[in-house]
Design a protein around this motif. Structure first.
Motif, PDB file in Angstrom:
ATOM      1  N   HIS A  34     165.206   0.976  40.798  1.00 47.67           N
ATOM      2  CA  HIS A  34     165.551   2.018  41.767  1.00 47.67           C
ATOM      3  C   HIS A  34     164.834   3.336  41.503  1.00 47.67           C
ATOM      4  O   HIS A  34     165.303   4.397  41.916  1.00 47.67           O
ATOM      5  N   THR A  35     163.695   3.272  40.827  1.00 45.25           N
ATOM      6  CA  THR A  35     162.958   4.495  40.490  1.00 45.25           C
ATOM      7  C   THR A  35     161.724   4.707  41.362  1.00 45.25           C
ATOM      8  O   THR A  35     161.007   5.686  41.171  1.00 45.25           O
ATOM      9  N   TRP A  36     161.476   3.837  42.318  1.00 45.74           N
ATOM     10  CA  TRP A  36     160.231   3.900  43.086  1.00 45.74           C
ATOM     11  C   TRP A  36     160.221   5.057  44.089  1.00 45.74           C
ATOM     12  O   TRP A  36     159.164   5.497  44.527  1.00 45.74           O
ATOM     13  N   LYS A  37     161.404   5.570  44.438  1.00 49.90           N
ATOM     14  CA  LYS A  37     161.480   6.683  45.385  1.00 49.90           C
ATOM     15  C   LYS A  37     162.554   7.651  44.915  1.00 49.90           C
ATOM     16  O   LYS A  37     163.660   7.235  44.568  1.00 49.90           O
ATOM     17  N   SER A  38     162.216   8.940  44.879  1.00 50.00           N
ATOM     18  CA  SER A  38     163.156   9.952  44.406  1.00 50.00           C
ATOM     19  C   SER A  38     163.009  11.231  45.227  1.00 50.00           C
ATOM     20  O   SER A  38     161.967  11.464  45.847  1.00 50.00           O
TER      21      SER A  38
END
Length: 695
Positions: free
Chosen positions: A394-398
């Motif tokens: 879940h780190t691909w978009k922030s």
């Protein structure tokens, strides 16, 4: 009253205080046992709240609060029906491309800063009598220009790439149960006497006279040696850390490393000491911060740290393994900040007001135990699924850029397409939620519960509550495979989509993959075990690195001699005491931390909680998660683990986020009613699955 009488009375008062603290600890245990027995009694087919209440010394309302199924028929008949759905305003019905088995749901908005609808007086009275503790109220953004002023960045505060090389520290690994010490390639056997901090420091520095800066405890937990003398584990730890250490004092920090003072933690404390004469500093830490040690000797643990460092160096030429996974994770992340482009000057930090709001309204992992009567007393089996390296998925978009406030009026004025784009984006939303009248599965969205930072997941049909949630969870509630929930947008924070963590996470995922492969294919058993531990350490670096971005308000811990009790800060909370020292803590608010990005942690946690409910596997054209199980088969959630009463054929390709079968306990299994019981069953299930695979 003269001075002598006054001082004598103070001493007597302190004695009474100590006795009260011990009595309260015993009372808490007895009340927990009482509640457990009430739940057990409720499983009887003829059980009634009126019969159980006098036996328990509680009111009927208290018993019903513990076991809602025991509500008397008269109360149930008078319970209000949920209000009919409100008409959506300003064409805000949502419609979006969905999987074939889902349906769109209305996303009505409320007028700007509107209050929840009035509740009938008789319902309010019933709720007040049935609930001994009211849920805490989450903060909102102020309605006037004061709230708009929150939407800015802290002045002169941004995450920037470091211009220095991190220094490694001389480290030893010590088993305090056996006295075995490993320093580089040498193994020593120490006499640790009573295993006090002073005994450890004396023995280690006698054996390694050239100096050590970090002592990792691999086994023995010396800070737990006197647990029988204290009502709480934390008290025993505090006493161990603060016991006299001749020749040493509590560290006050130095240079770039501003970590100072002891860190009191029930299981993984940190003791920081400094020579009374000279500049020698040393930390005593637990390897439990990094991974679970299962009988591994200090040499294997040392090898795990060596492998971890070597693997990280393939991606970061200046990588250093620091004292904790969170320190290591944030340090490595800063070394991925771009040197060119939009954010080469750094990532600005949010205003303190928005950081405080996120701290109060963005929970972490979902931890929920579902107990009888929502489940049968006897479960057919207990199956554990663990999402592999979950947060890495879940780190691909922030969130990046200056946040925008999206009021209810603004949201309602948008087109349907704009609304869906916002809910798909990086946002944090204040919403009013209504559970469908025919809902018969688990709760989907977190709601504030009594207690500091406590959350629960309402699932009762027709229940309405107000909360904050991230975009992934809002989207899941609207498009879940069973029945869409009603969501009303009250307020929101919206950022641009960015990838500030993508490079960092990809490197950690590659490191984890390589170490996992070494653990699988390594012929030497000790090196295979070391590689496995190193892979678990990489997981901790990412997991706790993300947690470090959340930047909790700082808590200072200190000690004061009992003879100087009047010097304890007036706003401090006493967390432990013995015959000589009082240990206290006090909040100091948010530090000016250039790496504070709670918006990143909140977005990842929201995505992880949503994936526990439903997750699509595109390559397999299938779905996994709690909502893809029959109603009444979910037993518990624990951060990234799911416990069920039946197995499922979910795909596992050794990729981050995949559901891995970790344990399987055949039944009948008595349904757990406490976390301790769940963990006992978990360990038994893991052992049973291992034995089955080895057979």
């Amino acid at each position: 009253m003269d001075a002598q009488t006054y001082n004598t009375a103070l001493a007597d008062l302190r004695t009474v205080r100590d006795q009260i603290k011990k009595a309260r600890a015993a009372l808490v245990k007895q009340e927990a046992d009482r509640d457990k027995r009430i739940v057990q009694l409720a499983s009887h087919e003829k059980a009634t709240a009126q019969r159980i209440a006098p036996a328990a010394g509680l009111s009927v309302a208290d018993v019903v609060a513990l076991v809602p199924a025991l509500a008397p028929d008269s109360l149930a008949a008078n319970a209000p029906q949920p209000p009919p759905p409100r008409a959506p305003q300003a064409a805000v019905e949502s419609a979006q491309p969905l999987p074939k088995h889902t349906a769109a749901a209305p996303v009505p908005t409320a007028s700007d800063h509107s209050a929840p609808p009035p509740v009938p007086a008789e319902v309010t009275a019933l709720e007040q009598s049935a609930a001994p503790e009211a849920p805490r109220e989450l903060p909102s953004i102020p309605a006037d220009s004061t709230g708009d002023a929150w939407f800015a960045h802290a002045s002169g505060l941004a995450s920037t790439r470091p211009n220095f090389t991190q220094q490694a520290r001389s480290t030893v690994f010590l088993d305090t149960a056996t006295g075995v010490l490993v320093h580089r390639n040498q193994t020593h056997h120490l006499d640790l006497a009573n295993r006090s901090a002073a005994d450890l420091l004396t023995a280690v520095f006698h054996t390694v006279p050239e100096g050590v800066e970090r002592i990792y405890i691999t086994a023995g937990d010396p800070w737990h040696r006197d647990t029988g003398r204290y009502p709480y584990l934390r008290d025993a730890v505090a006493a161990w850390l603060n016991a006299p250490t001749p020749g040493w004092r509590t560290d006050t920090g130095r240079g770039r490393d501003r970590m100072a003072g002891h860190f009191v933690h029930a299981r993984n404390p940190v003791g920081r000491y400094q020579r009374e004469t000279g500049e020698q500093h040393v930390e005593i830490r637990s390897v439990g911060e990094w991974f679970d040690v299962d009988g591994d000797d200090p040499a294997t643990v040392r090898d795990a740290f060596v492998l971890l460092w070597q693997a990280l160096r393939r991606h970061w030429s200046d990588a250093v393994v620091m004292g904790s996974p969170s320190q290591t994770g944030r340090d490595l992340w800063t070394r991925t900040i771009p040197q060119r482009g939009q954010y080469s000057d750094g990532f600005p930090v949010l205003s303190e007001e928005l950081r405080g709001l996120l701290h109060a309204t963005a929970g972490q992992g979902r931890n929920e135990l579902i107990t009888p009567p929502r489940l049968p007393d006897q479960l057919p089996q207990l199956v554990e699924y663990d999402r592999t390296f979950a947060y890495a998925k879940h780190t691909w978009k922030s969130p990046v850029g200056t946040p925008r406030r999206i009021t209810a009026r603004t949201f309602a004025a948008w087109s349907e397409k704009e609304q869906m784009r916002a809910l798909y984006g990086c946002g944090h939303w204040q919403v009013r939620v209504t559970v469908p009248d025919t809902w018969n599965h688990i709760g989907l969205l977190p709601a504030p519960a009594p207690g500091d930072r406590a959350w629960h997941y309402p699932a009762g049909p027709g229940t309405t509550f107000t909360t904050w949630a991230g975009g992934p969870e809002i989207h899941t509630a609207l498009t879940n495979p069973i029945q869409p929930w009603k969501i009303e947008i009250l307020d929101g924070i919206l950022w641009d989509d960015g990838k500030p963590l993508d490079d960092w996470a990809k490197k950690l995922k590659e490191t984890w993959t390589n170490l996992s492969a070494q653990a699988h294919f390594q012929g030497d058993a000790q090196q295979a075990r070391a590689a496995h531990l190193a892979s678990r350490a990489v997981r901790s670096v990412l997991l706790y690195g993300i947690g470090a971005f959340a930047q909790r308000p700082r808590m200072v811990t200190g000690t004061t001699p009992r003879t100087l009790e009047r010097d304890v800060p007036p706003d401090a909370e006493i967390i432990g005491f013995d015959d000589e020292l009082i240990t206290w803590q006090k909040p100091t608010g948010f530090a000016r931390d250039p790496n504070a990005h709670p918006e990143w942690a909140a977005a990842i946690w929201s995505g992880a909680r949503a994936a526990l409910l439903t997750q699509r596997h595109r390559d397999d054209n299938t779905y996994a998660g709690a909502l893809h199980t029959p109603p009444g088969t979910v037993v518990a959630f624990r951060t990234d683990a799911l416990y069920l009463t039946q197995p499922h054929d979910w795909p596992h390709h050794h990729q981050p986020g995949d559901y891995l079968l970790r344990g399987h306990l055949t039944g009948p299994v008595t349904a757990p009613t406490t976390e301790e019981e769940l963990l006992t069953l978990r360990d038994a299930g893991r052992g049973a699955l291992t034995a089955e695979r080895e057979a």
